[in-house]
Structure formats: C-alpha cells, structure tokens
Design a protein around this motif. Structure first.
Motif, PDB file in Angstrom:
ATOM      1  N   PRO A  89       6.824   7.621  -3.523  1.00  0.00           N
ATOM      2  CA  PRO A  89       8.265   7.387  -3.374  1.00  0.00           C
ATOM      3  C   PRO A  89       8.698   7.347  -1.909  1.00  0.00           C
ATOM      4  O   PRO A  89       9.508   8.156  -1.465  1.00  0.00           O
ATOM      5  CB  PRO A  89       8.869   8.594  -4.105  1.00  0.00           C
ATOM      6  CG  PRO A  89       7.878   9.682  -3.890  1.00  0.00           C
ATOM      7  CD  PRO A  89       6.528   9.012  -3.911  1.00  0.00           C
ATOM      8  N   PHE A  90       8.154   6.380  -1.161  1.00  0.00           N
ATOM      9  CA  PHE A  90       8.430   6.291   0.261  1.00  0.00           C
ATOM     10  C   PHE A  90       8.882   4.887   0.636  1.00  0.00           C
ATOM     11  O   PHE A  90       8.690   3.934  -0.120  1.00  0.00           O
ATOM     12  CB  PHE A  90       7.176   6.659   1.078  1.00  0.00           C
ATOM     13  CG  PHE A  90       6.518   7.931   0.637  1.00  0.00           C
ATOM     14  CD1 PHE A  90       7.219   9.128   0.666  1.00  0.00           C
ATOM     15  CD2 PHE A  90       5.207   7.929   0.190  1.00  0.00           C
ATOM     16  CE1 PHE A  90       6.615  10.305   0.243  1.00  0.00           C
ATOM     17  CE2 PHE A  90       4.600   9.101  -0.226  1.00  0.00           C
ATOM     18  CZ  PHE A  90       5.307  10.291  -0.199  1.00  0.00           C
ATOM     19  N   ALA A  91       9.473   4.765   1.817  1.00  0.00           N
ATOM     20  CA  ALA A  91       9.846   3.447   2.325  1.00  0.00           C
ATOM     21  C   ALA A  91       8.589   2.604   2.515  1.00  0.00           C
ATOM     22  O   ALA A  91       7.489   3.124   2.691  1.00  0.00           O
ATOM     23  CB  ALA A  91      10.592   3.585   3.659  1.00  0.00           C
ATOM     24  N   GLY A  92       8.755   1.295   2.479  1.00  0.00           N
ATOM     25  CA  GLY A  92       7.615   0.416   2.689  1.00  0.00           C
ATOM     26  C   GLY A  92       7.234  -0.382   1.469  1.00  0.00           C
ATOM     27  O   GLY A  92       6.491  -1.347   1.565  1.00  0.00           O
ATOM     28  N   SER A  93       7.702   0.046   0.296  1.00  0.00           N
ATOM     29  CA  SER A  93       7.495  -0.725  -0.921  1.00  0.00           C
ATOM     30  C   SER A  93       6.024  -1.062  -1.114  1.00  0.00           C
ATOM     31  O   SER A  93       5.163  -0.197  -1.095  1.00  0.00           O
ATOM     32  CB  SER A  93       8.380  -1.973  -0.893  1.00  0.00           C
ATOM     33  OG  SER A  93       8.341  -2.690  -2.094  1.00  0.00           O
ATOM     34  N   VAL A  94       5.707  -2.344  -1.281  1.00  0.00           N
ATOM     35  CA  VAL A  94       4.349  -2.748  -1.649  1.00  0.00           C
ATOM     36  C   VAL A  94       3.338  -2.392  -0.562  1.00  0.00           C
ATOM     37  O   VAL A  94       2.161  -2.177  -0.845  1.00  0.00           O
ATOM     38  CB  VAL A  94       4.324  -4.256  -1.975  1.00  0.00           C
ATOM     39  CG1 VAL A  94       4.557  -5.100  -0.740  1.00  0.00           C
ATOM     40  CG2 VAL A  94       3.036  -4.650  -2.663  1.00  0.00           C
ATOM     41  N   PHE A  95       3.759  -2.316   0.698  1.00  0.00           N
ATOM     42  CA  PHE A  95       2.871  -1.872   1.782  1.00  0.00           C
ATOM     43  C   PHE A  95       2.335  -0.471   1.482  1.00  0.00           C
ATOM     44  O   PHE A  95       1.127  -0.212   1.586  1.00  0.00           O
ATOM     45  CB  PHE A  95       3.644  -1.878   3.106  1.00  0.00           C
ATOM     46  CG  PHE A  95       2.999  -1.082   4.205  1.00  0.00           C
ATOM     47  CD1 PHE A  95       1.798  -1.486   4.778  1.00  0.00           C
ATOM     48  CD2 PHE A  95       3.592   0.087   4.692  1.00  0.00           C
ATOM     49  CE1 PHE A  95       1.205  -0.749   5.799  1.00  0.00           C
ATOM     50  CE2 PHE A  95       3.008   0.825   5.696  1.00  0.00           C
ATOM     51  CZ  PHE A  95       1.813   0.409   6.261  1.00  0.00           C
ATOM     52  N   LYS A 100      -1.975   3.105  -1.107  1.00  0.00           N
ATOM     53  CA  LYS A 100      -2.345   4.147  -2.062  1.00  0.00           C
ATOM     54  C   LYS A 100      -3.452   3.693  -3.007  1.00  0.00           C
ATOM     55  O   LYS A 100      -4.433   4.403  -3.224  1.00  0.00           O
ATOM     56  CB  LYS A 100      -1.113   4.519  -2.901  1.00  0.00           C
ATOM     57  CG  LYS A 100      -0.217   5.573  -2.301  1.00  0.00           C
ATOM     58  CD  LYS A 100      -0.800   6.959  -2.478  1.00  0.00           C
ATOM     59  CE  LYS A 100       0.233   8.043  -2.229  1.00  0.00           C
ATOM     60  NZ  LYS A 100      -0.341   9.390  -2.388  1.00  0.00           N
ATOM     61  N   GLY A 101      -3.258   2.504  -3.575  1.00  0.00           N
ATOM     62  CA  GLY A 101      -4.170   2.072  -4.622  1.00  0.00           C
ATOM     63  C   GLY A 101      -5.404   1.335  -4.157  1.00  0.00           C
ATOM     64  O   GLY A 101      -6.436   1.360  -4.826  1.00  0.00           O
ATOM     65  N   GLY A 107      -3.343  -2.483   2.169  1.00  0.00           N
ATOM     66  CA  GLY A 107      -1.951  -2.099   2.354  1.00  0.00           C
ATOM     67  C   GLY A 107      -1.304  -2.881   3.468  1.00  0.00           C
ATOM     68  O   GLY A 107      -0.164  -3.362   3.337  1.00  0.00           O
ATOM     69  N   PHE A 108      -2.024  -3.040   4.571  1.00  0.00           N
ATOM     70  CA  PHE A 108      -1.471  -3.822   5.676  1.00  0.00           C
ATOM     71  C   PHE A 108      -1.242  -5.267   5.271  1.00  0.00           C
ATOM     72  O   PHE A 108      -0.199  -5.849   5.566  1.00  0.00           O
ATOM     73  CB  PHE A 108      -2.411  -3.777   6.889  1.00  0.00           C
ATOM     74  CG  PHE A 108      -1.997  -4.724   7.982  1.00  0.00           C
ATOM     75  CD1 PHE A 108      -0.952  -4.390   8.830  1.00  0.00           C
ATOM     76  CD2 PHE A 108      -2.625  -5.955   8.134  1.00  0.00           C
ATOM     77  CE1 PHE A 108      -0.544  -5.272   9.828  1.00  0.00           C
ATOM     78  CE2 PHE A 108      -2.227  -6.835   9.113  1.00  0.00           C
ATOM     79  CZ  PHE A 108      -1.182  -6.497   9.971  1.00  0.00           C
ATOM     80  N   ILE A 109      -2.222  -5.865   4.585  1.00  0.00           N
ATOM     81  CA  ILE A 109      -2.081  -7.265   4.170  1.00  0.00           C
ATOM     82  C   ILE A 109      -0.919  -7.430   3.207  1.00  0.00           C
ATOM     83  O   ILE A 109      -0.141  -8.396   3.290  1.00  0.00           O
ATOM     84  CB  ILE A 109      -3.398  -7.773   3.530  1.00  0.00           C
ATOM     85  CG1 ILE A 109      -4.501  -7.845   4.587  1.00  0.00           C
ATOM     86  CG2 ILE A 109      -3.188  -9.139   2.890  1.00  0.00           C
ATOM     87  CD1 ILE A 109      -4.207  -8.782   5.749  1.00  0.00           C
ATOM     88  N   ALA A 110      -0.748  -6.482   2.283  1.00  0.00           N
ATOM     89  CA  ALA A 110       0.380  -6.556   1.348  1.00  0.00           C
ATOM     90  C   ALA A 110       1.700  -6.493   2.102  1.00  0.00           C
ATOM     91  O   ALA A 110       2.630  -7.262   1.834  1.00  0.00           O
ATOM     92  CB  ALA A 110       0.290  -5.418   0.331  1.00  0.00           C
ATOM     93  N   GLY A 111       1.803  -5.561   3.046  1.00  0.00           N
ATOM     94  CA  GLY A 111       3.024  -5.455   3.839  1.00  0.00           C
ATOM     95  C   GLY A 111       3.247  -6.675   4.705  1.00  0.00           C
ATOM     96  O   GLY A 111       4.377  -7.150   4.866  1.00  0.00           O
TER      97      GLY A 111
END
Length: 467
Positions: A89-95, A100-101, A107-111
């Motif tokens: 539950p943090f800022a950054g959404s999909v990043f 996490k997953g 994570g960087f690529i998603a963001g």
C-alpha cells in the motif's frame, strides 16, 4: 541498490522510517470519496463522446455491448490492482507492485512504461481542453488555452492533494450533472419521437452481428478506462488502509462502466446515421455523438456538452498529473530517478518537484501537439502502449507474489492464477492490435528503459566494488 533513509528499500517502497515530511513521507488526508473523485476525473464520465462514432462504426452498431465487454476486460486488471495494493500500500502503483512480485528490474521497467502513459495522457487531455475552448473562443489560439489549462491545474496540484480533490469534486459534479441532463433529454426525445434504431441494436448491432467486430472495437474502447489505476498511486495518502484503495479501484471501474454503457446506448438510439454509413464516412465519426445530440435534442445541449468536456478534460489532466507526480516521486525515492524528486513539501504535503517535473514534460508535449495540425493524432497513437505494457507486468506480479514466491500462504488459484493470466492475455492481444506507430514508440521507450536499467546496475556494482 543503496538503501535510502525513508525509502523502504527491501520493502518495496515503504512509507519511510524518518519522521520528517521532507524525508519522503506523504501525508494521509484522502478518504474513499477523494479516491473515487480522482479516478473518475482521470477517466472522465463522458469519455466515450469523442470515440463514440468510431466504436459504433467498428462494432456494426453494437457500441453499448462494446463497453460491457470492455468493462469486463478492464475488470481483470482492476482485480489484480486490488490484490497488489493490499500487499504493497505505497505510492508508485505498478512500479511498487512489480518490484514486490517480480524483482527490482521488472519493477523499474513497469514504472518506466507506466510513466510514458502517465505523462502523455494528461497531455492529450490538456489538448482536448484547448481544442474545445478554441472552438468556443476562436480568437485565442488553442495552444494558449492548452498552456493555460496546464498552468491552472498545476497550481492546484501544488496547493495540496486535499485542495485539488475538493476542486476536482466540484468539476466532477458538474460533469455528472451534464451527463444527467443528456440522459433525461435523450429519454424525453425517445419517449416522444421514438428511436432511430431498434431498441436492442446497441447490444445486437444494426446489421449482421459480429463478435469479431465487437472485440476489434474493444481494443479502442479500453482507452476510455485508462486512469482508474491512478487511484493506486495515492495509497500512501489515504486514511483507512489499503482495503479502501482496493475498493475505490473496483468501484470506480464499475461506476465508469455503467456511465459509459448508459450514454452510448442512448446515443446509439438517437444516431441518425447507421453504423455502415459511419463506417463509410470516417470524417463523420469524430462528431457522431454531437451530431446525434444536435439532430434530436438541439444545439444548446451540444454546446453544454462541449463546455463540460473542455473543463472536464483539464481536470482529467489534473488527476493524471497528480498520479504522474506520485509515480516519479516513488521511483526517485528508490533512487531510480534523481533523488531530489523525492522531496516532499512540508506545508502542502505533496511531492512538488516531482509534480513540477511531470508538468513540464506534459506542457511541452501538449503545446507541441496543440501547434500542429496532426499533433492530436501523434499523441493519441501512443498514450495507451505504456499503460497496457505496465498492466501486463501487474498481472505477472500477482502470479509472482502469490504463486511463485508464495508470500501469502497457499494461493487461491482463480484469484492468483486464472484472473491475472486471462487479464494479461487479453492485454497482449490489445497491444498486438495497436497501431504500428504506437508499437514503435513503445519499443523505443522500452529499449531506453533497459539501457537506463543497465547503467544503474553497472553503477551499483561499481559502488559495491569500491567499498
């Protein structure tokens, strides 16, 4: 990656350990209503107006069914968001969720891919606002109106998230009122004069029904929903925990779907042209909704809808700009962007530098497009590709966290495998159906992201070897 005080490194973007607001902690001031307001503002309650004619032509008249299917399609993505926002539950959404997953790199690529969408969708919305205002006041160039819209909404975002939410609520209320005026007017006309098409044709088509045609139109209709995911970027600023964010994401999507289905159903019944005639006349598709309103209700409603769209588009951009600022803030807090952008203003409680950075990029893109005849085409062709790619990684994150890593105990297979796999498959199909220019831009942006990731990795190894 070097640990940052207050960054929550190792916990996927935690809210921070420091007590100072300036160290990267956002202020919890938003409630459930505020989240829904931001989501609906970004989506816009009358989003189908501009693409109604295109969808009607592509689907053979089954335009309401298109939005039924599109709502279900995007429901898969909303459900995966609801799973991951409880985990992180943090800022950054999909990043944050992909970190996490799937790990740091994913994570960087998603963001990175989501950032392309978050920066360009507000630019498109600002441009829509500038075009609408220029039509009402042609003496002022549309690029001036566009720049003015960017300036006003940026100031509101810098003022504070609560202030922006309050003004946004007023604008959203206006849009809902205009939509209700349209609905009531349409019902009165239909009762008095009857429908131009059969009452079931918005679901069955006004010619031979084709599911393939409906699915082809869905690939365009899903663009109307881009923005509901922005709710997740405010996870660190909501009171009441992550469950409230998850509920807001799902509620916002369902409500938007109901509004979209209702207005396109009524517009299709009022449309004087058949879907075949619209398909044969592409020039008439962009104004099809307005033409139907003009022919059945009157010019006064046309003008009212146009003014509502002008104001609503600017505030859709406000919500998008706010979400973009949070994404930039979260990536900067994790040292994936310049760390200066992770600073939070102690008075307003918002990441001012991150918002300003996003606003500058959006302003340049919007004004550039406003000064070109083909600017809108260029922007619209690429806005969705980043979000859709990030959504695929979101679905993969659910599988990664719950199934591969089993961080929440035994996975629930329909929730943690079936929904994300089906959702990802549908999104891949939509990406394949995207325009060539959008695919090229998406690949180029992805390539740049991999280069940045490689450079950051090399830099981290260099620091480590020098210790």
């Amino acid at each position: 990656m070097t640990s940052v005080p207050g960054s929550g490194t190792g916990s996927a973007g935690g809210s921070g350990t420091g007590s100072s607001v300036e160290e990267g902690k956002l202020r919890r001031t938003l409630g459930f209503r505020d989240l829904v307001v931001y989501g609906l503002l970004f989506i816009a309650p009358m989003a189908p107006v501009g693409i109604f004619g295109t969808l009607d032509a592509k689907s053979g008249g089954s335009v309401a069914l298109v939005y039924v299917v599109a709502t279900v399609v995007m429901g898969f993505t909303a459900f995966s968001y609801a799973q991951m926002v409880r985990v992180a539950p943090f800022a950054g959404s999909v990043f944050t969720y992909a970190r996490k997953g799937l790990g740091e790199g994913a994570g960087f690529i998603a963001g990175w891919m989501a950032m392309l969408d978050y920066l360009l969708i507000p630019a498109v919305a600002y441009l829509f606002s500038g075009i609408a205002m220029n039509a009402l006041v042609p003496e002022v160039s549309r690029w001036v109106w566009t720049a003015l819209a960017v300036l006003i909404t940026t100031l509101l975002n810098l003022w504070g998230v609560r202030a922006a939410a309050r003004v946004g609520f007023a604008v959203l209320a206006m849009e809902i009122v205009v939509l209700l005026v349209f609905v009531v007017s349409a019902v009165v006309v239909l009762v008095r004069d009857g429908a131009q098409r059969g009452w079931l044709t918005p679901f069955t088509g006004d010619a031979a029904f084709s599911m393939a045609a409906v699915l082809g139109a869905v690939s365009v209709a899903v663009l109307s929903y881009l923005g509901f995911d922005a709710i997740a970027s405010f996870a660190e600023e909501v009171t009441g925990g992550s469950r409230k964010v998850a509920r807001a994401v799902l509620f916002c999507l369902v409500l938007a779907g109901v509004l979209f289905i209702a207005q396109t159903y009524l517009a299709a019944l009022l449309e004087p042209m058949s879907s075949a005639e619209l398909a044969a006349d592409p020039a008439a598709q962009g104004s099809a909704f307005y033409d139907a309103v003009d022919a059945s209700v009157g010019t006064w409603l046309h003008d009212l809808v146009a003014v509502s769209k002008a104001i609503g588009a600017a505030f859709a951009a406000l919500a998008g700009q706010a979400a973009a600022g949070r994404l930039v803030f979260a990536m900067a807090r994790e040292r994936r962007l310049p760390h200066l952008l992770a600073k939070v203003d102690p008075k307003s409680g918002v990441p001012r530098l991150a918002i300003l950075g996003a606003a500058i990029v959006t302003l340049v893109a919007a004004v550039w497009a406003a000064r070109r005849d083909d600017g809108l085409d260029h922007l619209v062709s690429v806005v969705d590709i980043g979000a859709l790619t990030a959504f695929v990684l979101l679905h993969a994150s659910v599988v990664g966290w719950f199934v591969v890593r089993r961080m929440a105990g035994e996975p629930v297979w329909w929730k943690h495998v079936l929904v994300p796999v089906v959702g990802a498959g549908i999104l891949v199909a939509v990406i394949v159906e995207a325009t060539t220019s959008a695919q090229v831009v998406g690949l180029c942006w992805l390539g740049i992201g991999f280069v940045v990731l490689a450079v950051q990795g090399a830099g981290a190894r260099g620091v480590g070897s020098g210790r």
